[in-house]
Design a protein around this motif. Sequence first.
Motif, PDB file in Angstrom:
ATOM      1  N   PRO A 195       0.836  -1.202   0.000  1.00 39.04           N
ATOM      2  CA  PRO A 195       0.000   0.000   0.000  1.00 39.04           C
ATOM      3  C   PRO A 195       0.868   1.248   0.000  1.00 39.04           C
ATOM      4  N   ASN A 196       0.408   2.268  -0.694  1.00 36.17           N
ATOM      5  CA  ASN A 196       1.040   3.584  -0.668  1.00 36.17           C
ATOM      6  C   ASN A 196       2.330   3.688  -1.486  1.00 36.17           C
ATOM      7  N   VAL A 197       2.657   2.641  -2.226  1.00 38.30           N
ATOM      8  CA  VAL A 197       3.905   2.667  -3.002  1.00 38.30           C
ATOM      9  C   VAL A 197       3.755   3.527  -4.266  1.00 38.30           C
ATOM     10  N   GLY A 198       2.486   3.766  -4.658  1.00 38.18           N
ATOM     11  CA  GLY A 198       2.242   4.604  -5.835  1.00 38.18           C
ATOM     12  C   GLY A 198       1.623   3.848  -7.003  1.00 38.18           C
ATOM     13  N   LYS A 199       0.940   2.743  -6.717  1.00 43.44           N
ATOM     14  CA  LYS A 199       0.354   1.931  -7.793  1.00 43.44           C
ATOM     15  C   LYS A 199      -0.696   2.734  -8.567  1.00 43.44           C
ATOM     16  N   SER A 200      -1.628   3.331  -7.815  1.00 42.34           N
ATOM     17  CA  SER A 200      -2.695   4.094  -8.488  1.00 42.34           C
ATOM     18  C   SER A 200      -2.116   5.297  -9.221  1.00 42.34           C
ATOM     19  N   SER A 201      -1.136   5.944  -8.589  1.00 40.50           N
ATOM     20  CA  SER A 201      -0.538   7.137  -9.219  1.00 40.50           C
ATOM     21  C   SER A 201       0.142   6.756 -10.526  1.00 40.50           C
ATOM     22  N   LEU A 202       0.850   5.637 -10.513  1.00 42.37           N
ATOM     23  CA  LEU A 202       1.554   5.217 -11.729  1.00 42.37           C
ATOM     24  C   LEU A 202       0.549   4.840 -12.822  1.00 42.37           C
ATOM     25  N   LEU A 215      -4.889   8.568  -2.823  1.00 42.08           N
ATOM     26  CA  LEU A 215      -4.909   9.181  -1.490  1.00 42.08           C
ATOM     27  C   LEU A 215      -3.618   8.797  -0.792  1.00 42.08           C
ATOM     28  N   ASP A 216      -3.132   9.634   0.153  1.00 41.56           N
ATOM     29  CA  ASP A 216      -1.906   9.210   0.806  1.00 41.56           C
ATOM     30  C   ASP A 216      -2.183   8.446   2.104  1.00 41.56           C
ATOM     31  N   MET A 217      -3.280   7.716   2.086  1.00 40.29           N
ATOM     32  CA  MET A 217      -3.596   6.818   3.196  1.00 40.29           C
ATOM     33  C   MET A 217      -3.344   5.388   2.725  1.00 40.29           C
ATOM     34  N   VAL A 297      11.079   0.709  -8.983  1.00 42.43           N
ATOM     35  CA  VAL A 297      11.284   1.471  -7.749  1.00 42.43           C
ATOM     36  C   VAL A 297      10.699   2.863  -7.988  1.00 42.43           C
ATOM     37  N   ASN A 298       9.591   3.141  -7.293  1.00 40.32           N
ATOM     38  CA  ASN A 298       8.859   4.405  -7.525  1.00 40.32           C
ATOM     39  C   ASN A 298       9.222   5.445  -6.460  1.00 40.32           C
ATOM     40  N   LYS A 299       8.776   6.657  -6.687  1.00 42.10           N
ATOM     41  CA  LYS A 299       9.049   7.820  -5.818  1.00 42.10           C
ATOM     42  C   LYS A 299      10.528   8.173  -5.863  1.00 42.10           C
ATOM     43  N   ILE A 300      11.121   7.983  -7.008  1.00 43.94           N
ATOM     44  CA  ILE A 300      12.554   8.244  -7.148  1.00 43.94           C
ATOM     45  C   ILE A 300      12.845   9.746  -6.983  1.00 43.94           C
ATOM     46  N   ASP A 301      11.814  10.588  -7.195  1.00 39.87           N
ATOM     47  CA  ASP A 301      11.986  12.038  -7.001  1.00 39.87           C
ATOM     48  C   ASP A 301      12.248  12.371  -5.530  1.00 39.87           C
ATOM     49  N   LEU A 302      11.818  11.484  -4.638  1.00 43.83           N
ATOM     50  CA  LEU A 302      12.019  11.745  -3.203  1.00 43.83           C
ATOM     51  C   LEU A 302      13.316  11.129  -2.689  1.00 43.83           C
ATOM     52  N   SER A 318       9.035   7.995 -11.225  1.00 48.52           N
ATOM     53  CA  SER A 318       8.309   8.891 -10.336  1.00 48.52           C
ATOM     54  C   SER A 318       6.929   9.074 -10.941  1.00 48.52           C
ATOM     55  N   ALA A 319       5.935   8.619 -10.224  1.00 44.88           N
ATOM     56  CA  ALA A 319       4.564   8.761 -10.728  1.00 44.88           C
ATOM     57  C   ALA A 319       4.118  10.211 -10.640  1.00 44.88           C
ATOM     58  N   VAL A 320       4.895  11.037  -9.926  1.00 41.30           N
ATOM     59  CA  VAL A 320       4.538  12.460  -9.809  1.00 41.30           C
ATOM     60  C   VAL A 320       5.160  13.264 -10.953  1.00 41.30           C
TER      61      VAL A 320
HETATM   62  P1  GDP Z   1      -1.052   2.994  -3.829  1.00 42.48           P
HETATM   63  O1  GDP Z   1      -1.669   2.736  -2.492  1.00 42.48           O
HETATM   64  O2  GDP Z   1       0.104   2.085  -4.055  1.00 42.48           O
HETATM   65  O3  GDP Z   1      -2.030   2.938  -4.964  1.00 42.48           O
HETATM   66  O4  GDP Z   1      -0.432   4.462  -3.761  1.00 42.48           O
HETATM   67  P2  GDP Z   1      -1.012   5.844  -4.324  1.00 42.48           P
HETATM   68  O5  GDP Z   1      -0.849   5.921  -5.794  1.00 42.48           O
HETATM   69  O6  GDP Z   1      -2.366   6.032  -3.754  1.00 42.48           O
HETATM   70  O7  GDP Z   1       0.034   6.862  -3.701  1.00 42.48           O
HETATM   71  C1  GDP Z   1       0.172   7.053  -2.327  1.00 42.48           C
HETATM   72  C2  GDP Z   1       0.764   8.420  -2.072  1.00 42.48           C
HETATM   73  O8  GDP Z   1       2.094   8.498  -2.614  1.00 42.48           O
HETATM   74  C3  GDP Z   1      -0.009   9.566  -2.716  1.00 42.48           C
HETATM   75  O9  GDP Z   1       0.023  10.703  -1.840  1.00 42.48           O
HETATM   76  C4  GDP Z   1       0.774   9.870  -3.959  1.00 42.48           C
HETATM   77  O10 GDP Z   1       0.641  11.210  -4.389  1.00 42.48           O
HETATM   78  C5  GDP Z   1       2.172   9.587  -3.511  1.00 42.48           C
HETATM   79  N1  GDP Z   1       3.037   9.170  -4.614  1.00 42.48           N
HETATM   80  C6  GDP Z   1       2.845   8.132  -5.457  1.00 42.48           C
HETATM   81  N2  GDP Z   1       3.862   8.029  -6.316  1.00 42.48           N
HETATM   82  C7  GDP Z   1       4.727   9.019  -6.027  1.00 42.48           C
HETATM   83  C8  GDP Z   1       5.987   9.438  -6.596  1.00 42.48           C
HETATM   84  O11 GDP Z   1       6.524   8.853  -7.537  1.00 42.48           O
HETATM   85  N3  GDP Z   1       6.583  10.524  -6.013  1.00 42.48           N
HETATM   86  C9  GDP Z   1       6.011  11.196  -4.962  1.00 42.48           C
HETATM   87  N4  GDP Z   1       6.667  12.244  -4.495  1.00 42.48           N
HETATM   88  N5  GDP Z   1       4.844  10.817  -4.432  1.00 42.48           N
HETATM   89  C10 GDP Z   1       4.199   9.754  -4.929  1.00 42.48           C
END
Ligand code: GDP
Length: 382
Positions: A195-202, A215-217, A297-302, A318-320
Amino acid sequence: MTSTPTTAAVLTPAARGAIATVSVQGAEAIALTDRFFTGLGKINVAQASVGRILVGHWQAEEEAVGEELVVAKLADDRVEIHCHGGVQASQRILKHLALVGCEIESWQARTTSEHADAIVAEALLELPQAATSQAALHLLDQANGALSREIETIGNLCQQSNFEVAQQKLEQLLALAPFGTHLTRPWSIVIAGPPNVGKSSLLNKIVGYDRAIVLDMPGTTRDVLHATTALDGWPVQFSDTAGIRVSDDTIEQAGIEKARAVLQTADLAIVMHDATDLRPDELDQSLQQLPSALHVVNKIDLAADVRVPDSREMLTTSAVTGHGVPQLITSIIAHLIPHVPNPHEPFPFTDRQVNGLQALHQQVTLRQVDQVRQTLTQLLKA
Ligand code: GDP
């Protein structure tokens, strides 16, 4: 006198459109059409020469009003009626024709009966289901006979006892079966990860719109979400899973098992890892246990300075910001379609063909000449 009945079929889709086309075919096609049609200047279809297009009026005797439409005389036994595109208009014409003895058939039945070559007919039936124009172009090659010709060549090779070359050709065809059968059924890609790894964002980044709620929950994506799109012209369906949970130190076995089960039904799994919470042993384990998945490996921007194992299967995104997403897409396509057939290249595209070719391959390998002949006939003439 003829033993084959005159038939009518609607060739256009059963939906609203500007014009619908009803095809009437058989010895009585013109006579039956003229029971209802009067062309401008009182000319009817029987009097018109082949190739003429007539504008006129369609009306049954018992009806108070009729419809203005166009009739094309394609041959002495073939007429096309182009009427108003609403479903009711074409159905009314079919009803009239049925009342005077015309048999009504589906466009699929019409296509099948018109083509002695079963593979060509199958290609024409599949074409409207093609999800993208690129998929349609490859199917069109098969509708133009590419696969049928190749099967005939294989038959000739067998007749000349050139079984080894026949076998090779069959192997080449079967290697393209996953490609062919996906042109009308999108490739399925599962996105898995904690959870929260960025699946939906990607998923949103790839598909280009907010299909998944972000959501960031942790644990927001409760159910499997699907999104269908085209990558480089190929139809794919993504599924965003609630996925693998990460325990304190290792990926839970249950998570791995779940990913494996999903992998068995999906064409590709993307396993995501969080750059801000990366554990090398976990990554190694994941790479070893799911070798056919794409590891991201996601969130590489962070975490720009994060150390990612040097692996062909490991990508950073980076999904962002979108960093690494084009490379990920290229990698997905390379995994799903290792070889894109050249224009006019043959390949099987239905389960019937794949099963038939597999049986043929076995028979050729065992030099079962009689069975080979039988299977070839079945493949080409359903
Ligand atoms: P999921 O639970 O795996 O589907 O994760 P979400 O896509 O819901 O993302 C969880 C949180 O991480 C959200 O606040 C996103 O905006 C944030 N997030 C996801 N991918 C990235 C990324 O590549 N970079 C940054 N900075 N934030 C990210």
